[in-house]
Design a protein around this motif. Sequence first.
Motif, short mmCIF file in Angstrom:
data_model
loop_
_atom_site.label_atom_id
_atom_site.label_comp_id
_atom_site.label_asym_id
_atom_site.label_seq_id
_atom_site.Cartn_x
_atom_site.Cartn_y
_atom_site.Cartn_z
N LYS A 43 47.31 39.55 47.67
CA LYS A 43 46.91 38.60 48.70
C LYS A 43 45.39 38.48 48.76
CE LYS A 43 49.38 40.78 51.81
NZ LYS A 43 49.84 41.19 53.14
N ASN A 44 44.70 39.50 48.26
CA ASN A 44 43.24 39.55 48.29
C ASN A 44 42.66 39.04 46.96
OD1 ASN A 44 43.41 40.84 50.83
ND2 ASN A 44 43.79 42.78 49.80
N GLU A 45 41.35 39.10 46.86
CA GLU A 45 40.70 38.71 45.61
C GLU A 45 41.12 39.65 44.47
OE1 GLU A 45 38.38 36.25 44.66
OE2 GLU A 45 38.89 35.33 46.57
N PHE A 46 41.09 40.97 44.76
CA PHE A 46 41.38 41.98 43.75
C PHE A 46 42.50 42.89 44.23
CE2 PHE A 46 36.91 40.97 43.00
CZ PHE A 46 36.89 40.79 41.63
N ALA A 47 43.25 43.42 43.29
CA ALA A 47 44.18 44.49 43.61
C ALA A 47 43.34 45.73 43.91
CB ALA A 47 45.12 44.74 42.43
N GLN A 48 43.95 46.72 44.54
CA GLN A 48 43.20 47.89 44.94
C GLN A 48 42.53 48.56 43.73
OE1 GLN A 48 45.43 50.79 47.12
NE2 GLN A 48 43.64 52.05 47.53
N GLY A 49 41.20 48.75 43.82
CA GLY A 49 40.44 49.40 42.77
C GLY A 49 40.04 48.47 41.63
N HIS A 50 40.53 47.26 41.63
CA HIS A 50 40.25 46.35 40.51
C HIS A 50 38.90 45.66 40.61
CE1 HIS A 50 44.33 46.11 38.40
NE2 HIS A 50 44.31 47.20 39.14
N ASP A 51 38.24 45.75 41.75
CA ASP A 51 36.87 45.23 41.82
C ASP A 51 35.97 46.10 40.94
OD1 ASP A 51 37.30 47.35 43.60
OD2 ASP A 51 35.77 46.65 45.01
N ALA A 52 36.16 47.41 40.99
CA ALA A 52 35.39 48.33 40.14
C ALA A 52 35.78 48.14 38.67
CB ALA A 52 35.63 49.78 40.56
N LYS A 53 37.06 47.93 38.43
CA LYS A 53 37.54 47.70 37.07
C LYS A 53 36.88 46.43 36.50
CE LYS A 53 41.89 47.01 34.57
NZ LYS A 53 43.36 47.00 34.68
N PHE A 54 36.79 45.40 37.33
CA PHE A 54 36.19 44.13 36.93
C PHE A 54 34.72 44.31 36.56
CE2 PHE A 54 33.54 40.73 38.87
CZ PHE A 54 33.68 39.77 37.88
N VAL A 55 33.96 44.96 37.43
CA VAL A 55 32.52 45.14 37.20
C VAL A 55 32.30 45.97 35.93
CG1 VAL A 55 30.38 46.13 38.10
CG2 VAL A 55 31.89 44.83 39.61
N SER A 56 33.05 47.05 35.79
CA SER A 56 32.93 47.89 34.61
C SER A 56 33.25 47.10 33.34
CB SER A 56 33.89 49.08 34.74
OG SER A 56 33.86 49.87 33.58
N PHE A 57 34.27 46.28 33.41
CA PHE A 57 34.70 45.46 32.27
C PHE A 57 33.61 44.49 31.82
CE2 PHE A 57 36.80 41.42 30.99
CZ PHE A 57 37.32 41.83 29.77
N ILE A 58 33.02 43.77 32.75
CA ILE A 58 32.01 42.78 32.36
C ILE A 58 30.69 43.44 31.94
CG2 ILE A 58 33.04 40.87 33.65
CD1 ILE A 58 30.91 41.29 35.82
N VAL A 59 30.35 44.57 32.55
CA VAL A 59 29.13 45.29 32.15
C VAL A 59 29.29 45.82 30.73
CG1 VAL A 59 27.77 47.39 32.57
CG2 VAL A 59 28.31 45.86 34.46
N LYS A 60 30.43 46.42 30.42
CA LYS A 60 30.67 46.90 29.06
C LYS A 60 30.65 45.74 28.07
CE LYS A 60 33.27 51.01 30.29
NZ LYS A 60 34.61 51.64 30.33
N GLY A 61 31.20 44.61 28.48
CA GLY A 61 31.17 43.44 27.62
C GLY A 61 29.75 43.00 27.31
N GLN A 62 28.90 42.98 28.31
CA GLN A 62 27.50 42.60 28.10
C GLN A 62 26.81 43.61 27.19
OE1 GLN A 62 25.04 41.65 31.53
NE2 GLN A 62 23.21 42.33 30.44
N LEU A 63 27.03 44.89 27.43
CA LEU A 63 26.39 45.92 26.62
C LEU A 63 26.85 45.87 25.17
CD1 LEU A 63 26.46 48.91 29.12
CD2 LEU A 63 24.49 47.52 28.46
N ASP A 64 28.06 45.40 24.94
CA ASP A 64 28.58 45.25 23.57
C ASP A 64 28.14 43.94 22.94
OD1 ASP A 64 29.81 47.71 23.68
OD2 ASP A 64 31.78 46.92 24.20
N GLY A 65 27.40 43.12 23.69
CA GLY A 65 26.86 41.88 23.14
C GLY A 65 27.79 40.68 23.22
#
Length: 164
Positions: A43-65
Motif C-alpha cells: 500500500k506504501n511506496e516501498f515494502a518494508q526495508g525496500h527503501d534501503a534495498k532501493f538506495v543500495s541497488f542504485i548506488v552499486k549500479g552507479q559505482l559499477d558504471g
Amino acid sequence: MTTTTAPAPNSLKPCRCSLFEVGEFDPEQDGASFTTECDRMTKNEFAQGHDAKFVSFIVKGQLDGYEIRTNDGGMTVTFPNAVAAAKSVSEALGIKAAKMLARADEKAKEKAEKSAAKEAAKTAKKIQAANAEQTANPRPAETEPAAEAPKPKTPRRRGAKTTA
C-alpha cells in the motif's frame, strides 16, 4: 457497531524498488540490465526495508558504471546518478544515497592507501633482504687486469718486392 473491511486488492501496488533498473542501455547494443527482482505488492511506496534495498541497488549500479532508469507512467526516465534517482522518490532517500556514495569513496581511498602502504612495505622488505644477503656473502673485490705494455708496432710494407 463498527465493521472493519479489508483493503481492496486494487489499492496494492508494486514496490517502488521494482520500477528501477540499472544497466547499459545503448540502443545499438543489447546491453545487460538489472533490477531488484522485487515482486512485493504494498500500500506504501516501498515494502518494508525496500527503501534501503532501493538506495543500495542504485548506488552499486552507479559505482559499477551503469546508467539508472525507471519507467514512470509509460515514459522512460534516465537519471544522471544515484542521488538524482533517489531524490525522484524522496529528498531523504537522496541524502541517504549521497552518504552511501561518500562512504564508498572513503573506503576506496582507504583501500588504495592500504594497498600502496603494503606495496611499499613489500619493496622495503625486498631491499632489506638483498642488503642482508650482500652483507652475508660479500663479493670478492674485482681488480682490473694489469695493463700490458703496448706492443711495438712493426711497420708494414706494402707491395714489397720479394726476391727469389
